[in-house]
Design an enzyme around this catalytic site. Structure first.
Site, PDB file in Angstrom:
ATOM      1  N   ASP A 137       3.642 -15.516   7.802  1.00 36.07           N
ATOM      2  CA  ASP A 137       3.298 -14.458   6.923  1.00 36.07           C
ATOM      3  C   ASP A 137       1.734 -13.744   7.336  1.00 36.07           C
ATOM      4  OD1 ASP A 137       3.536 -12.510   4.793  1.00 36.07           O
ATOM      5  OD2 ASP A 137       3.105 -13.695   3.075  1.00 36.07           O
ATOM      6  N   ASN A 146      -0.155 -13.042  -1.693  1.00 38.59           N
ATOM      7  CA  ASN A 146       0.913 -12.821  -2.522  1.00 38.59           C
ATOM      8  C   ASN A 146       1.994 -13.572  -1.753  1.00 38.59           C
ATOM      9  OD1 ASN A 146       2.147 -12.409  -4.773  1.00 38.59           O
ATOM     10  ND2 ASN A 146       2.998 -10.454  -3.859  1.00 38.59           N
ATOM     11  N   PHE A 187      -3.614  -7.924  -0.788  1.00 39.47           N
ATOM     12  CA  PHE A 187      -3.033  -9.172  -0.683  1.00 39.47           C
ATOM     13  C   PHE A 187      -3.061  -9.646   0.956  1.00 39.47           C
ATOM     14  CE2 PHE A 187      -1.272  -8.308  -4.885  1.00 39.47           C
ATOM     15  CZ  PHE A 187      -1.740  -9.468  -5.349  1.00 39.47           C
ATOM     16  N   GLY A 188      -3.183 -10.678   1.457  1.00 39.99           N
ATOM     17  CA  GLY A 188      -2.736 -10.934   2.668  1.00 39.99           C
ATOM     18  C   GLY A 188      -3.728 -11.830   3.471  1.00 39.99           C
ATOM     19  N   ARG A 200       2.406  -4.243  11.589  1.00 44.41           N
ATOM     20  CA  ARG A 200       1.701  -3.097  10.901  1.00 44.41           C
ATOM     21  C   ARG A 200       2.049  -1.763  11.815  1.00 44.41           C
ATOM     22  NH1 ARG A 200       1.171  -5.410   6.392  1.00 44.41           N
ATOM     23  NH2 ARG A 200      -0.528  -6.875   6.010  1.00 44.41           N
ATOM     24  N   ASP A 210      10.880  -7.592   2.184  1.00 41.84           N
ATOM     25  CA  ASP A 210       9.712  -8.457   2.092  1.00 41.84           C
ATOM     26  C   ASP A 210       8.392  -7.533   1.464  1.00 41.84           C
ATOM     27  OD1 ASP A 210       8.303 -10.947   2.285  1.00 41.84           O
ATOM     28  OD2 ASP A 210       7.113  -9.730   3.936  1.00 41.84           O
ATOM     29  N   HIS A 243       3.558  -9.590  10.065  1.00 42.26           N
ATOM     30  CA  HIS A 243       3.459  -8.400   9.574  1.00 42.26           C
ATOM     31  C   HIS A 243       2.661  -7.836  10.927  1.00 42.26           C
ATOM     32  CE1 HIS A 243       5.242  -8.598   5.681  1.00 42.26           C
ATOM     33  NE2 HIS A 243       4.593  -9.715   5.794  1.00 42.26           N
ATOM     34  N   HIS A 245      12.226 -12.079  -0.659  1.00 42.61           N
ATOM     35  CA  HIS A 245      10.923 -12.377  -1.118  1.00 42.61           C
ATOM     36  C   HIS A 245      10.804 -12.725  -2.773  1.00 42.61           C
ATOM     37  CE1 HIS A 245       6.483 -10.856  -1.612  1.00 42.61           C
ATOM     38  NE2 HIS A 245       6.882 -11.105  -2.811  1.00 42.61           N
ATOM     39  N   HIS A 287      -5.449  -7.164   7.260  1.00 39.10           N
ATOM     40  CA  HIS A 287      -6.146  -5.902   6.808  1.00 39.10           C
ATOM     41  C   HIS A 287      -7.418  -5.608   7.494  1.00 39.10           C
ATOM     42  CE1 HIS A 287      -2.972  -5.675   3.685  1.00 39.10           C
ATOM     43  NE2 HIS A 287      -2.957  -6.911   3.331  1.00 39.10           N
TER      44      HIS A 287
HETATM   45 ZN   LIG Z   1       5.609 -11.207   4.091  1.00 40.49          ZN
END
Ligand SMILES: [Zn+2]
Length: 474
Positions: free
Chosen positions: A344, A317, A362-363, A84, A179, A82, A212, A348
């Site tokens: 994954d 998650n 989540f992350g 972003r 996803d 990710h 996902h 954040h």
């Molecule tokens: Zn993901």
């Protein structure tokens, strides 16, 4: 057509700052598929010119670096990152995310489409590649990993209407996913598969639908694994069933529509067992290699017990599960049921992750530590058979799934010098303040890992580390 489509992958070029010529001596070579034993590598003009048994190579006046005890691998490929951008540059930008990837030894990352706006058109794919080009020209030296956007399955990831596949396929998108969410409505998912079925697919290219696999209704408002720890912490849990049910559904959709299905971040023992069985069914239906899946380094490393210790830092998650799940994930990776390791990487801000567990997003990020964490969790740093499996699962196999250009994920003569120098004997303590990504919050903080990326070279240009530093640690 050679089984890959380029436009959407940022192109390869010989970087202007490629090291002119260097010889790596006595490196244990991993080709992307197997270990070859100690070899010398000569790199010139951004390309691997020679791979030769040690001592055969004797050019004069060329810089030589002795890599006895170190491994040289192809640059890694991450199928699940990710980045972003566009939308949330405060969490990560394409520049910082790719710098994190270079630090972790990656040469190619697949960016997930849950950006803002969602990546569901060729224009947004192109905008992401343009951001990479800008990041490249902004930095004085070094090369950035290549980027391949994955695109949404449904418009705006709303789970209502399939995207227009043909224009996306035409610019080289081969990976499609919502996803972050499953496409919950069976009718919508059917229309996604039907629309894909009528689209003109590039020849020799396997287009993959990435699931996902998580049933939202069964997930309810859970924030961590449903078990004795969530019970003690008085937090709503996410059942294994929410994943197991969705994995079986994904398997059935692939079988029904004869499409390649890739299940992202599996976490439960039940999911691994269902996929093992599913692969046999696919084989019987002449759909060998059409069912694939991934595991993350953090699910190989941690369990829900760590959530009690780390709080929101370990909130992810799907969630960190129990010891028997982690055991099955490690076993599944080593026996080939689980095809690849994908990060994954989900950054954040520090403020967001500082909230109480119930409220924090989540992350977990993972690009910088993925290789060492995966090697440590599976004991692969001290076992070449295990290392062969784990390294293949991070190089040649995901590069194949990404329909990446043929030089990605393999080390071969005459290919661009996209490689990693890995020190399998190194023991180090993770300090997230040293991460190249924006997110410095990590469950790996303070953890001792085995094996370390010492250098990432892309197109013969040093993207992480330095040759001087390499000589110092030797
Ligand atoms: Zn993901």
């Amino acid at each position: 057509m050679q089984g890959w489509v380029a436009p959407c992958v940022c192109y390869y070029h010989i970087p202007v700052n490629a090291v002119s010529e260097v010889i790596f001596r006595n490196a244990e070579l991993f080709t992307g598929e197997r270990f070859l034993g100690p070899h010398d590598l000569r790199i010139a003009g951004g390309v691997i010119v020679d791979i030769i048994h040690t001592d055969l190579l004797k050019p004069k006046g060329v810089r030589e670096v002795d890599l006895t005890g170190m491994w040289v691998l192809p640059a890694l490929c991450d199928l699940h990152t990710h980045l972003r951008e566009p939308g949330n540059p405060e969490k990560e930008t394409i520049a910082t995310g790719l710098a994190a990837a270079a630090m972790g030894g990656y040469g190619l990352v697949v960016a997930m489409p849950n950006t803002n706006p969602v990546c569901d058109t060729p224009e947004i794919c192109e905008a992401q590649c343009e951001l990479r080009r800008q990041a490249m020209s902004a930095q004085a030296n070094g090369e950035l990993p290549r980027l391949k956007p994955a695109c949404a399955l449904t418009v705006g990831r709303k789970g209502e209407q399939p995207v227009e596949f043909e224009p996306l396929l035409a610019v080289g998108c081969t990976l499609f996913t919502d996803d972050g969410d499953d496409v919950e409505d069976d009718e919508v998912l059917r229309s996604v598969f039907r629309t894909l079925g009528t689209a003109q697919l590039p020849e020799d290219t396997l287009v993959r639908v990435m699931f996902h696999a998580q049933n939202r209704r069964l997930m309810r408002h859970g924030v961590m694994h449903d078990g004795d720890v969530s019970w003690r912490m008085k937090l709503p849990g996410i059942s294994r069933e929410s994943e197991d049910v969705a994995v079986k559904r994904a398997i059935n959709f692939g079988l029904e529509f004869h499409r390649a299905v890739h299940i992202t971040h599996v976490t439960t023992a039940g999911a691994v067992q269902a996929i093992r069985k599913g692969k046999e069914e696919y084989e019987r239906a002449n759909l060998e290699h059409y069912l694939t899946c991934e595991v993350t380094p953090h699910h190989l490393t941690f369990t829900h017990e760590d959530v009690e210790r780390l709080g929101a830092v370990a909130k992810v998650n799907p969630p960190l599960r129990e010891e028997n799940d982690r055991h099955e994930l490690r076993k599944g990776l080593l026996d080939g049921t689980i095809d690849i390791v994908a990060t994954d990487h989900a950054p954040h801000t520090a403020e967001e992750k500082a909230q109480p567990l119930a409220n924090a997003p989540f992350g977990i990020t993972g690009l910088e530590v993925a290789l060492a964490a995966s090697m440590t969790a599976t004991g692969a740093h001290r076992d070449q058979d295990r290392a062969t499996r784990v390294l293949s699962a991070m190089t040649s196999v995901p590069a194949g799934f990404a329909c990446a250009p043929p030089y990605c994920g393999l080390l071969r003569e005459r290919d661009p010098a996209d490689l990693v120098v890995f020190d399998p004997g190194a023991e180090w303590v993770v300090n997230p303040q040293e991460f190249a990504g924006k997110c410095k919050v990590s469950p790996y903080a303070g953890m001792k890992l085995k094996g370390r990326v010492r250098l990432t070279m892309l197109g013969g240009s040093v993207a992480y580390g330095s040759l001087d530093e390499l000589e110092r640690v030797r």
